[in-house]
Design a protein around this motif. Structure first.
Motif, mmCIF file in Angstrom:
data_model
loop_
_atom_site.group_PDB
_atom_site.id
_atom_site.type_symbol
_atom_site.label_atom_id
_atom_site.label_comp_id
_atom_site.label_asym_id
_atom_site.label_seq_id
_atom_site.Cartn_x
_atom_site.Cartn_y
_atom_site.Cartn_z
ATOM 1 N N ALA A 123 -11.309 59.261 17.605
ATOM 2 C CA ALA A 123 -9.858 59.094 17.672
ATOM 3 C C ALA A 123 -9.512 57.804 18.407
ATOM 4 O O ALA A 123 -8.614 57.059 17.993
ATOM 5 N N GLN B 83 -8.048 65.625 18.306
ATOM 6 C CA GLN B 83 -6.635 65.973 18.441
ATOM 7 C C GLN B 83 -6.117 65.722 19.844
ATOM 8 O O GLN B 83 -4.976 65.299 20.020
ATOM 9 N N ILE C 291 -7.944 64.075 8.916
ATOM 10 C CA ILE C 291 -9.332 64.300 9.324
ATOM 11 C C ILE C 291 -10.029 65.032 8.192
ATOM 12 O O ILE C 291 -9.586 66.108 7.782
ATOM 13 N N VAL D 29 -1.955 65.619 13.052
ATOM 14 C CA VAL D 29 -3.237 65.661 12.357
ATOM 15 C C VAL D 29 -3.167 66.548 11.122
ATOM 16 O O VAL D 29 -2.581 67.624 11.164
ATOM 17 N N LEU E 294 -5.354 62.063 19.923
ATOM 18 C CA LEU E 294 -4.298 61.684 18.982
ATOM 19 C C LEU E 294 -2.943 62.231 19.413
ATOM 20 O O LEU E 294 -1.930 61.546 19.308
ATOM 21 N N THR F 261 0.777 60.311 11.284
ATOM 22 C CA THR F 261 -0.110 61.418 10.929
ATOM 23 C C THR F 261 -1.490 60.864 10.621
ATOM 24 O O THR F 261 -1.615 59.855 9.938
ATOM 25 N N TYR G 258 0.394 61.268 17.700
ATOM 26 C CA TYR G 258 0.039 61.414 16.294
ATOM 27 C C TYR G 258 -0.249 62.866 15.937
ATOM 28 O O TYR G 258 -0.841 63.606 16.733
#
Lengths: 339, 339
Positions: A306, A86, A68, A96, A89, A65, A94
DNA sequence: CTGTTAGCGCCTTCAG
DNA sequence: CTGAAGGCGCTAACAG
């Protein structure tokens, strides 16, 4: 009321096998017979089994995780950055967690603590305009949790950063105003504490100097980015004995506030006064006249941030030093400066 | 690279006491001597100790985290709702995880799974325009994790909901158009699958009927909420042999798109055609003329949704039935309908 | 291929 | 007031 959620132990018991086998079946581990896997998967489906990410995170010491942190997300800028981040990620597997601080330093510190407690694997940050002390971010760094700054960056921290060439963007905005005949160019600048404000101000100054125009101190006003203050200062500038013939604002919302004030006073844009904003907020194309503005590659800022973060996270041996990426801006010319 | 983070065991060892005592000192448990607590707190501070929320959540079976799922957060609406919800949730000691699906059903399902796996204590949702199947939300309900819908709600689920009186808002918008002399009123409606679209459409229809105006099927167009389609349909309406003299759109971005099209064709607003939007997006006040619109209490929607969720979460015995709150709208009259 | 064991970090009985 | 032990749900060696 939260009821008991099925665990691998429930599945194991019902199937008369051990929980390790269940775990293996669920994680697509090779060492399970096809038949056993089949049975496990079926029962799991039937029970609505869902892996408990908390237990896994606790065990593996990684949450997959990313936190942000942004100062606000009402204007288009931060949401767009977040979406860009995002994309990258999610691709890397991952999740967010988004925190906004409402431009409050206190809230920012609290959010940072919460993110640390929930053990995010990395942090992408644009801090509040109040933030002077960066200890709450340094903790992450000290704990080995990578941090990447964007937009509003802490110059004293040795971490990766993504910014735009604010200096150049401002320089070219002013150059454009000068080339279209403006001479008394005012600047509504952001707080001196923010590097991007300072860089834009420097671009403004250097452009004037470059074209041999003396800077008038009374035409440069630093303020707190609130629209109330923007309104007051625009009025103040227009009330000067020699009012400006152009106004360069730190951002587009301010430019639009200025536009409203100027129009309400019956002045014509761009004839009596020209306006240039910053960031190319979609609104700036919708007002009349459209606002000339310095466009930033918003979504790319998020993507690059990112990417830099992933670079640090995957760098297990700490061999990759932090990097700073500076993206270029683009001047978008609209009716607020030329017919 | 993530390094070893200090745990209560580290503190216990360094102080020569047991981890239970450390835990007690850290959680302000009464059964610890003031001196011991003091020593623990000091060392914790010195080591930058941060409780591991994962371990606590695993143990207590609650994360004190709420998931908020929205279809997008570029327009002002969802961010404002989220901020409203966060105010209430923060007050109650809950953190927030925000997920946006980009209006993609698939992403929504994935997000739901991730939130379930990370064991959120509750869910606040406005679903995508594609969502027809709500199983991914029903799982939460089945597991005893409270769900609250807002804005776009699933009518078939017995959970708490927050909506606005879309029917009445639309009715009064059309009433206003009729009272200002319009007779051929077109409606750019949202997808029929969304209850709020249907309610606005019904308000439109009933208002026409109430004032004895026959509904013209060719003036009602349901579309997918993309601006591309909005553009096409506005043009289509204007190309009709008998074009409309007013346009009621499902939301403000669409109204603004319509405004651009209409102006580019040299038609005058409101003289040739009036426009009414929905939601009172800040942009609608900035364009020229300002867009008449139906205002929603955006931030209150978030607050109420959070309050309803807390009501369910604190209701350990499942005695409080889900509730639906319907907030009232307000017609904001601007230059797009009257001079 | 499967079962056993240990442990991630923490809180909470239960004994002293 | 303090310590020892157990367990939240899961994965990862280590044996069979």
């Amino acid at each position: 009321m939260q009821q008991h959620l099925p665990t691998i132990i429930d599945i194991a018991r019902q199937l008369g096998i051990s929980k390790s086998t269940v775990s293996r079946a669920l994680t697509a581990h090779p060492n399970v017979s096809a038949k056993t896997r089949q049975r496990v998967l079926e029962l799991a489906e039937q029970l609505d089994y869902q892996r408990n990410q908390l237990a896994i995170s606790l065990l593996t010491n990684q949450t997959r995780t990313i936190g942000i942190m942004v100062p606000e997300f009402i204007s288009f800028f931060f949401p767009k950055v977040i979406i860009g981040a995002q994309e990258v990620l999610a691709e890397a597997g991952y999740n967010v967690v988004i925190c906004h601080s409402n431009e409050s330093y206190e809230t920012e510190v609290e959010n940072a603590k919460a993110l640390l407690a929930s053990r995010v694997d990395g942090l992408i940050v644009s801090h509040t305009k109040e933030t002077r002390n960066f200890d709450h971010f340094r903790i992450f760094q000290r704990k080995g949790v990578p941090v990447v700054f964007f937009n509003r960056v802490c110059e004293d921290m040795n971490v990766s950063k993504v910014t735009v060439n604010d200096y150049d963007g401002a320089f070219r905005a002013i150059e454009h105003l000068i080339q279209t005949g403006r001479r008394r160019i005012a600047h509504l600048a952001g707080p001196d504490s923010l590097p991007n404000s300072r860089n834009r101000l420097n671009g403004y100054r250097d452009a004037l100097r470059h074209y041999g125009i003396a800077e008038e101190p009374e035409l440069v006003i630093s303020y707190d980015l609130t629209l109330e203050k923007a309104n007051i200062y625009v009025n103040h500038l227009l009330n000067l004995p020699q009012p400006p013939d152009a106004l360069f604002t730190i951002n587009d919302p301010t430019a639009i506030e200025a536009l409203k004030v100027i129009k309400s006073r019956g002045l014509r844009i761009p004839d009596d006064i020209a306006i240039v904003g910053f960031s190319n907020d979609p609104i700036s194309a919708l007002v009349e006249p459209g606002i000339t503005t310095v466009s930033q590659p918003v979504s790319e800022i998020g993507q690059q941030a990112a990417a830099l973060l992933m670079e640090q996270i995957t760098d297990k041996d700490n061999t990759v030093p932090p990097r700073t990426i500076v993206l270029e801006t683009q001047l978008i010319i609209r009716g607020s400066t030329v017919h």
